[in-house]
Design an enzyme around this catalytic site. Structure first.
Site, PDB file in Angstrom:
ATOM      1  N   ASP A   1      41.341  48.306  43.153  1.00 14.84           N
ATOM      2  CA  ASP A   1      40.392  48.029  44.236  1.00 14.84           C
ATOM      3  C   ASP A   1      40.122  46.530  44.333  1.00 14.84           C
ATOM      4  OD1 ASP A   1      39.034  48.299  41.721  1.00 14.84           O
ATOM      5  OD2 ASP A   1      37.123  48.387  42.774  1.00 14.84           O
TER       6      ASP A   1
ATOM      7  N   ASP B   1      42.615  38.728  41.873  1.00 11.79           N
ATOM      8  CA  ASP B   1      41.730  39.740  41.254  1.00 11.79           C
ATOM      9  C   ASP B   1      42.003  41.096  41.883  1.00 11.79           C
ATOM     10  OD1 ASP B   1      39.716  40.996  39.879  1.00 11.79           O
ATOM     11  OD2 ASP B   1      38.083  40.053  40.949  1.00 11.79           O
TER      12      ASP B   1
ATOM     13  N   GLU C   1      36.424  49.246  39.903  1.00  7.51           N
ATOM     14  CA  GLU C   1      35.930  48.184  39.008  1.00  7.51           C
ATOM     15  C   GLU C   1      34.926  47.297  39.724  1.00  7.51           C
ATOM     16  OE1 GLU C   1      35.481  44.681  36.521  1.00  7.51           O
ATOM     17  OE2 GLU C   1      36.225  44.667  38.560  1.00  7.51           O
TER      18      GLU C   1
ATOM     19  N   HIS D   1      37.134  36.700  44.801  1.00 10.74           N
ATOM     20  CA  HIS D   1      36.044  37.197  45.660  1.00 10.74           C
ATOM     21  C   HIS D   1      35.778  36.272  46.859  1.00 10.74           C
ATOM     22  CE1 HIS D   1      34.158  40.061  42.430  1.00 10.74           C
ATOM     23  NE2 HIS D   1      35.463  39.944  42.287  1.00 10.74           N
TER      24      HIS D   1
HETATM   25 ZN   LIG Z   1      38.719  42.068  38.723  1.00  8.62          ZN
END
Ligand SMILES: [Zn+2]
Length: 375
Positions: free
Chosen positions: A68, A99, A133, A348
């Site tokens: 995810d 990520d 996560e 992010h």
């Molecule tokens: Zn991560």
């Protein structure tokens, strides 16, 4: 094109925003099954998890991570669409690039290469992949860990592919994470007219000296691997808004980021002792967000460090900084857990990327670690 780059691009193009997996894990299973992995989907709520294992012998080395990704934010701020992997200036852009879809792709291709070159290797290899996560993390890794524990599955080493590098690939690995625990403290007084304080009891005045003591407290001195535990107030609310009213209560929110030098029970007792010593009438609700974990220098950190050294020439630094990760759940069933992945400067963010020159070396480091542990 590099196989790892191709698989990374394939995974980025699947828009798997938490808790969606969007077929990422099915694709991984399709690649792992021909290598001898027995693949199992563990569904929990709307979260998809994958557990795959090749071999039955010990030691068992597990690669862990998540398919995810966090939401994109405003699409018009992205230079190229977040789910269309795009290369510019030596970088591959896309949500999940660092990520952690590159790590997942690198782990799979590393296994492919390792198994092809060493069909008779020792031990077993596992994959523990979740799509939960970045969200509440209640139906993901923790659920799989509980099932593995119930079955008596014995994990020896686990590498979590979180982006842990700082300035360049391989300069930092994480051998632990601090714990997090929050408290909501309500100190009770007696509301009244501010001109008649003798008829009221001001909870803010009563709480202030206790607060000063909590701020000054040294909770622990940290240890070889951890900075000292920190205690921070995040919010204080008290008062009715009127200037002539003594409030009836004050609510103070605080958070501990704690090391393995302290325990949940120990910290809670000490907070209560300080509050009690000040004779406060209060209510205190605790929330433990995550326990700390620590993997002291040992077989796994050595295997990973020497793989990094061989591939990049760098002496990697062991660190326990940063927020929590799924490593905290895996550490409950696995004695050695280390996190290692690409640089984390764009995670992010809008225009998340990975430097293309890091992709194959990342795969090589995972493969060299397999060689160090299972040959
Ligand atoms: Zn991560």
């Amino acid at each position: 094109m590099s196989k790892t780059l191709a698989l990374t691009q394939e995974l980025i193009s699947l828009s798997s925003v938490t808790p969606e997996d969007k077929g990422c894990q099915a694709r991984l299973a399709e690649l792992l099954a021909p290598l001898g992995f027995v693949c199992e989907t563990i569904q929990s709520g709307d979260v998809t998890n994958l557990w795959a294992r090749k071999g039955t012998a010990q030691p068992l080395l597990v690669f862990a991570g998540h398919t995810d990704v966090v939401p994109t934010g405003p699409l018009d701020k992205w230079q190229s669409p977040p789910f269309v992997p795009t290369q510019r200036d030596g970088k591959l852009f896309g949500r999940g690039a660092s990520d952690m879809k590159t790590s997942i792709a690198a782990m799979v291709v590393a296994c492919e290469e390792f198994i092809a070159a060493n069909p008779g290797h020792q031990g077993s290899i596992g994959f523990l992949i979740t799509s939960d996560e970045e969200g509440p993390a209640t139906d993901g890794t923790v659920v799989v860990c509980n099932q593995l524990k119930a079955r008596g599955e014995q994990l020896d080493y686990c590498i979590v592919g979180e982006p842990t590098s700082a300035r360049t690939l391989g300069d930092m690995i994480k051998n632990g994470r601090r714990g997090t625990m929050s408290g909501k403290l309500t100190v009770k007084g007696v509301q009244g007219h501010i001109a008649y304080p003798q008829l009221a009891r001001n909870p803010i005045h009563q709480a202030a000296p206790a607060l000063a003591e909590l701020v000054a407290e040294q909770w622990d001195a940290g240890n070889e691997y951890y900075l000292p535990t920190s205690w921070q107030v995040s919010n204080i609310h008290g008062g009715t808004g009127a200037s002539n009213v003594i409030p009836g209560d004050v609510v103070i929110d605080f958070n501990f980021r704690f090391s393995t030098a302290s325990t949940v029970e120990g910290l809670q007792q000490r907070v209560h002792a300080i509050l009690d010593r000040h004779g406060l009438e209060y209510d205190l609700k605790w929330t433990v967000g995550g326990l700390p974990f620590l993997t002291p220098r040992g077989t796994l950190s050595d295997a990973l460090s020497s793989a990094i050294k061989a591939e990049t020439g760098l002496d990697t630094e062991l660190s326990t900084t940063g927020g929590t990760s799924d490593g905290r759940f895996i550490a409950q069933i696995c004695p050695q857990v280390i996190e290692f992945g690409p640089p984390n400067d764009s995670i992010h963010k809008i225009d998340e990327y990975i430097e293309v020159r890091h992709i194959d070396p990342l795969k090589n480091i995972y493969r060299r670690t397999l060689e160090n542990l299972l040959l």
